[in-house]
Enzyme design. Structure first.
Site, PDB file in Angstrom:
ATOM      1  N   GLU A  83      -3.960 -10.592  -0.015  1.00  0.00           N
ATOM      2  CA  GLU A  83      -4.782 -10.492   1.190  1.00  0.00           C
ATOM      3  C   GLU A  83      -6.207 -10.831   0.789  1.00  0.00           C
ATOM      4  O   GLU A  83      -6.691 -10.346  -0.229  1.00  0.00           O
ATOM      5  CB  GLU A  83      -4.777  -9.069   1.777  1.00  0.00           C
ATOM      6  CG  GLU A  83      -3.444  -8.643   2.338  1.00  0.00           C
ATOM      7  CD  GLU A  83      -3.433  -7.205   2.873  1.00  0.00           C
ATOM      8  OE1 GLU A  83      -4.489  -6.691   3.285  1.00  0.00           O
ATOM      9  OE2 GLU A  83      -2.345  -6.615   2.868  1.00  0.00           O
ATOM     10  N   GLU A 114       0.810  -1.217   0.000  1.00  0.00           N
ATOM     11  CA  GLU A 114       0.000   0.000   0.000  1.00  0.00           C
ATOM     12  C   GLU A 114       0.845   1.269   0.000  1.00  0.00           C
ATOM     13  O   GLU A 114       0.773   2.093   0.896  1.00  0.00           O
ATOM     14  CB  GLU A 114      -0.933   0.008   1.231  1.00  0.00           C
ATOM     15  CG  GLU A 114      -2.030  -1.039   1.153  1.00  0.00           C
ATOM     16  CD  GLU A 114      -3.180  -0.672   0.229  1.00  0.00           C
ATOM     17  OE1 GLU A 114      -3.071   0.339  -0.500  1.00  0.00           O
ATOM     18  OE2 GLU A 114      -4.186  -1.405   0.231  1.00  0.00           O
TER      19      GLU A 114
HETATM   20  C1  IPT Z   1      -5.093  -3.759   3.781  1.00  0.00           C
HETATM   21  C2  IPT Z   1      -3.699  -3.568   4.260  1.00  0.00           C
HETATM   22  O1  IPT Z   1      -2.782  -3.970   3.294  1.00  0.00           O
HETATM   23  C3  IPT Z   1      -3.426  -4.340   5.502  1.00  0.00           C
HETATM   24  O2  IPT Z   1      -2.226  -3.890   6.055  1.00  0.00           O
HETATM   25  C4  IPT Z   1      -4.540  -4.191   6.479  1.00  0.00           C
HETATM   26  O3  IPT Z   1      -4.670  -2.862   6.827  1.00  0.00           O
HETATM   27  C5  IPT Z   1      -5.803  -4.642   5.852  1.00  0.00           C
HETATM   28  O4  IPT Z   1      -6.070  -3.876   4.736  1.00  0.00           O
HETATM   29  C6  IPT Z   1      -6.990  -4.495   6.756  1.00  0.00           C
HETATM   30  O5  IPT Z   1      -6.852  -5.084   7.975  1.00  0.00           O
HETATM   31  S1  IPT Z   1      -5.499  -2.344   2.850  1.00  0.00           S
HETATM   32  C7  IPT Z   1      -7.155  -2.531   2.366  1.00  0.00           C
HETATM   33  C8  IPT Z   1      -8.037  -1.888   3.351  1.00  0.00           C
HETATM   34  C9  IPT Z   1      -7.363  -1.854   1.065  1.00  0.00           C
END
Ligand code: IPT
Length: 989
Positions: free
Chosen positions: A502, A432
């Protein structure tokens, strides 16, 4: 005139975009067999100042008197020590907790001065003298290594400044041999919480300053090893490994098991056993230079991008991964070796095969464990600038050339440190950080330095710099489209494999939809798996709250419990989400036909055969095993399937005649002990139904009769004639039996703040589902039934659920048939749950036995791991301790439940023709909903039981998509029923 006060006493480096000065070039991380090292971990003297320039550097000089200083433990974070005396943690997700004005940081900049006094062990002075004399390469006889300091440090040894550095989760070394004394050494480290580096470290986690990883003094002997790069590839066609160890200091490489004894830089090819995450074969080796021997553990493997796929040793891999932040509920990111090992063991035991080190390189020892036990690693650089999204990425450091040296420094420190780990198959530029030239520069440098691994960065949707198309939280439909190649996009991207770096946000109850994702991942070659967000809840152990989360330390800006979104609770207890994941990604697939007694087994590993497994079967009658045995697993290569014939059922066939529900349970278990789990550990399982349960009816034979005391008696029950509610069943007092549609919204119900209008929690509250009123319209005793009509509705709207409760009895048993008819326009909003609830007077000795899904909780889209069987628990143990209390603990597919209020007391039995959801807890849903922390919940003397006909799915909307449509609970005309009875004591049935 303007001037910057920060510069006035020489703290300009804090806001300098450069990575620092004075440190040695990065190199591989290793432990020597013969060069001495001295850990400087332990108790350090400590002084905290409110600003970077509050104190001058006299403390680093000789003879400084620090008698009145406090002490802190290194490794550690000062805000987690001594009960908040040194400030408190701050949690923000992506917002910077300070004004965004790069590279400037606030004047209020907690600054910790650290002092460590040490003498050298007796043999060191001689060693150092030798090293210094013979040194040829401009190096030094000793190196001081910091493995991690957040966020910026300046270092002195014996009054001489060594330099300063940033890059919190990266190693920094200084040459110190010429400064060491036999005794009375003073190491001084000034650590600033905020620095220009903080702009590059905006990961979603607690901001935790301190020297949080090891500090070590390393003897560097003359002619010792400096940096080296092990190149160990595997040719899957020839079955050979090719080894070349490039070493800055020349020497020999010895691999006894392979009869290898070659010079560094020399290439040798020999037959080997390859390394994979499933077969983590490591060869013990030694790198010997004239002055030192360094043990190596070499894994031969080749990672390539071929035919649009990530292949290791010639075969595509499927990542069943997790995102791992380093976390310990008391020590923050200061992890001890045991905790790291525990993480790896837990991953292996739960069928996890891959880790993304979100969002920074982990403690190097963690990667040793990944090599040893076998996990694929995406090693991610310590880089995130997410907070710039708040200003449309204006001033983003990754797109500003002034910051590029810092980015390159970070890339180099990661790659150089970790390059010798076979487990690391992909480098990730960071997380990010938007897009920009700095990222391209990093990718270019990494490719030049290490062409043997692939490059990942999720923010690069065009895959300009990367080798894999990666996304986060894409919903099922989109992943499926990508799998089919229907997503379009730039030409390069269309040729690349896809991963979800993720997905399945494991915040609170959930994530839902894992099985559905896995089906899609496995259906398309292009999709090479995903990494659940995330491994562990970052709750901080705290007396008042149990586990604290954002806001609990009075932060002016915070993101609440968004920091608790892991598959493990903060104390590393697996959550139901991890058990679900284990089941969903199990590496052996079984399906079959219970009646035919055939199981079809598929080897779902990418590399391993099934020789390490045995099959255990049991034949279950109404959830009770009446026979068990073992079968051999056919020797299947990855991807192969075979049919296995189960034995003759141990009980007479024709179970239908007995009226029992019969089924096979087949478990694939470890046939012998492994490094990560003992023999018998269950890897995969399946249940194959043979005969369905036969339902018994309750013939309405009793007639409701007024008991003359304001009650109506029917069969075993007595009702309140005014409300129509039962007041006792079989002599057991019952309170408040009524329709219930409310659940304490889960984090996934509440949804993320940026989610559109589909967030269910807020919608439910807007409709008023948390404050339904129950109007009694009629209590009608009839010939063979008591009919109670109610209208269940919230204030201020015309929405309602009309219900009819029809009670009948055959004498001992009492049947409740509920019919629900919606009124008004429900705007297609699903219900949280649909069922009844009631209270029973009982305390902490209340227990439940049930025949249904278990042992853990399950919801419509989280139920893969629930196994049908007979289970037993105290009511208290039915609760799942989500850090922020919310709906939890439902047991799915329940056929029968028995609720005991205490030993020797009559037991209430409940049964239904259609499997139901069972929940029991010693607080109400309203209390659960109101609680912010587990410590807000006080058990009462009433056990509240929910029997649900249906539950709304869970989904993953705390960050990603909500539940799939098939898991919604629509508002519609519905009928369901339950049967209650209380056996005579001693009559167990
Ligand atoms: C994503 C982040 O990469 C991760 O670090 C964490 O914040 C996660 O979300 C949420 O728990 S960013 C996503 C909200 C686009």
């Amino acid at each position: 005139m303007s001037f910057r006060t920060t510069g006035s006493v020489g703290v300009g480096y804090v806001e300098d975009v450069s990575p620092g000065s004075g440190a040695l070039p990065p190199r591989a991380w290793y432990a020597s067999s013969d060069a001495a090292s001295l850990s400087l971990n332990g108790s350090w003297r400590f002084r905290l100042s409110p600003t970077a320039d509050a104190e001058d550097d006299a403390f680093a000089g000789p003879g400084y008197d620090c008698a009145d200083w406090a002490e802190v433990t290194v490794p550690g974070h000062w805000v987690l020590q001594q009960d908040g005396r040194f400030g408190t943690p701050v949690y923000t997700n992506h917002r910077y907790p300070f004004p965004v004005d790069p590279p400037r940081v606030p004047t209020e900049n907690p600054t910790g001065d650290h002092l460590r006094f040490f003498d050298l062990p007796d043999d060191w002075p001689t060693l150092l003298a030798k090293g210094a004399d013979a040194d040829a390469g401009g190096s030094d006889s000793a190196v001081l290594r910091f493995d991690g300091v957040e966020s910026c440090a300046r270092v002195w040894l014996n009054g001489t400044e060594l330099g300063d550095f940033k890059g919190s989760r990266l190693p920094h070394e200084f040459a110190v041999g010429h400064l060491l004394r036999p005794a009375g050494n003073v190491l001084a480290v000034r650590v600033h919480q905020w620095s220009a580096g903080s702009y590059l470290e905006d990961q979603d986690q607690w901001w935790l300053p301190g020297i949080f990883r090891d500090v070590t003094l390393l003897h560097r002997p003359a002619g010792g090893v400096r940096d080296f790069f092990v190149h160990a590839s595997y040719d899957h066609r020839a079955g050979t490994g090719t080894l070349r160890v490039d070493s800055e200091v020349e020497g020999r490489v010895l691999v006894p098991a392979l009869d290898i004894d070659v010079e560094t830089g020399q290439v040798i090819t020999v037959p080997v056993r390859p390394w994979t995450a499933e077969t983590p074969y490591l060869y013990d080796a030694v790198l010997a230079t004239p002055g030192e021997r360094v043990p190596l553990r070499i894994g031969f493997r080749t990672v390539v991008l071929e035919d649009g796929l990530i292949k290791v040793n010639g075969r595509p891999v499927l990542f069943k991964g997790v995102n791992r932040h380093e976390w310990h509920s008391e020590h923050g990111r200061a992890l001890d070796a045991g905790t790291m090992r525990e993480d790896v063991l837990l991953m292996k035991r739960h069928n996890v095969n891959a880790v993304r080190t979100s969002h920074y390189p982990p403690h190097p020892a963690f990667l040793d464990l990944c090599d040893e036990y076998g996990l694929w690693v995406i090693d991610e650089c310590d880089l995130e600038t997410h907070g710039f999204t708040e200003q449309d990425w204006r001033d983003n450091p990754v797109d500003d050339d002034r910051w590029t040296p810092a980015l390159l420094d970070r890339a180099a420190r990661m790659v150089e440190r970790d390059k010798n780990h076979p487990s690391v198959v992909i480098w990730s530029l960071g997380n990010e950080a938007g897009t920009g030239r700095g990222l391209t520069a990093m990718a270019g440098w990494i490719r030049g330095r290490d062409g043997s691994r692939l490059i990942h960065y999720e923010g690069d949707w065009n895959c300009r710099d990367t080798d894999v198309y990666s996304r986060m939280y894409a919903d099922h439909a989109e992943v499926d489209r990508i799998g089919r190649g229907l997503d379009g996009g730039p030409a390069k991207r269309r040729e690349l494999p896809f991963i979800q770096c993720e997905y399945a946000h494991a915040m609170g109850n959930g994530p839902g939809g894992l099985a559905d994702y896995q089906r899609i991942f496995e259906a398309h070659d292009r999709i090479q798996g995903g990494f659940v967000w995330e491994w562990i809840d970052h709750g901080i152990r705290d007396e008042r709250y149990g586990f604290a989360y954002g806001g609990d330390f009075g932060e002016e800006l915070h993101d609440g419990n968004f920091v608790c979104d892991g598959l493990l609770f903060p104390d590393r207890t697996p959550s139901p989400g991890l058990l679900e994941y284990k089941k969903v990604v199990e590496p052996v697939r079984m399906e079959g036909d219970g009646v035919d007694g055939v199981v079809r087994i598929t080897n779902g590993y990418d590399f391993a055969d099934l020789s390490g497994l045995a099959l255990r079967w049991s034949y279950d009658v109404d959830g009770e095993a009446v026979g068990t045995g073992t079968l051999t697993v056919p020797a299947l290569a990855p991807g192969e399937s075979a049919d296995v014939k189960l034995p003759e059922p141990p009980v007479e066939a024709g179970s239908a005649a007995r009226g029992t529900e019969d089924r096979w349970t087949v478990r694939a278990v470890l046939a012998g002990d492994t490094a990560w789990a003992p023999r018998g550990h269950v890897v995969a399982w399946i249940q194959l139904p043979i005969s369905p349960r036969q339902l018994f009816g309750v013939t309405a034979r009793s007639r409701p009769v007024a008991d003359g005391r304001g009650g109506i008696a029917l069969g075993p029950a007595v009702f309140d004639a005014r409300t129509g509610e039962p007041v006792s069943i079989g002599g057991i007092d019952v309170t408040g039996l009524r329709l219930d549609v409310w659940r304490a919204p889960t984090d996934n119900d509440e949804g993320a703040p940026w989610q559109p209008d589909t967030r269910l929690g807020p919608l439910w509250r807007r409709l008023g589902l948390h404050r339904m009123r129950h109007r009694v319209d009629a209590v009608e005793p009839g010939e063979d039934a008591l009919t109670v009509r109610t209208r269940v509705a919230p204030a201020a709207t015309d929405l309602a659920l009309r219900t009819v409760h029809r009670w009948t009895s055959d004498g001992p048993r009492l049947k409740l048939s509920v019919s629900v008819t919606p009124e008004g326009d429900w705007q297609r909003v699903p219900l949280p749950r649909l069922g009844i609830r009631f209270g029973l007077a009982a305390g902490d000795r209340a227990r439940v036995r049930w025949y249904g899904g278990g042992p853990g909780e399950a919801y419509p889209d989280t139920g893969s791991a629930a196994m049908l069987g007979r289970w037993e628990s105290t009511v208290d143990d039915l609760q799942t301790p989500y850090v922020r209390p919310q709906e939890n603990g439902a047991r799915a597919d329940v056929r029968r439940a028995e609720i005991s209020r205490g030993p020797g007391l009559p037991v209430l039995h409940v049964e239904s023709g259609r499997p139901f959801w069972f929940t029991a807890r010693r607080w109400t849903t309203e209390q659960l909903d109101a609680a912010g922390h587990l410590t807000d919940l006080t058990p009462g003397d009433t056990v509240w039981v929910n029997l649900d006909h249906a539950q709304q799915g869970i989904g993953s909307q705390s960050c990603g998509p909500g539940p799939l449509p098939q898991y919604h609970l629509p508002v519609r005309q519905t009928e369901f029923s339950f049967v209650f009875w209380v056996p005579e004591q001693g009559d167990g049935s």
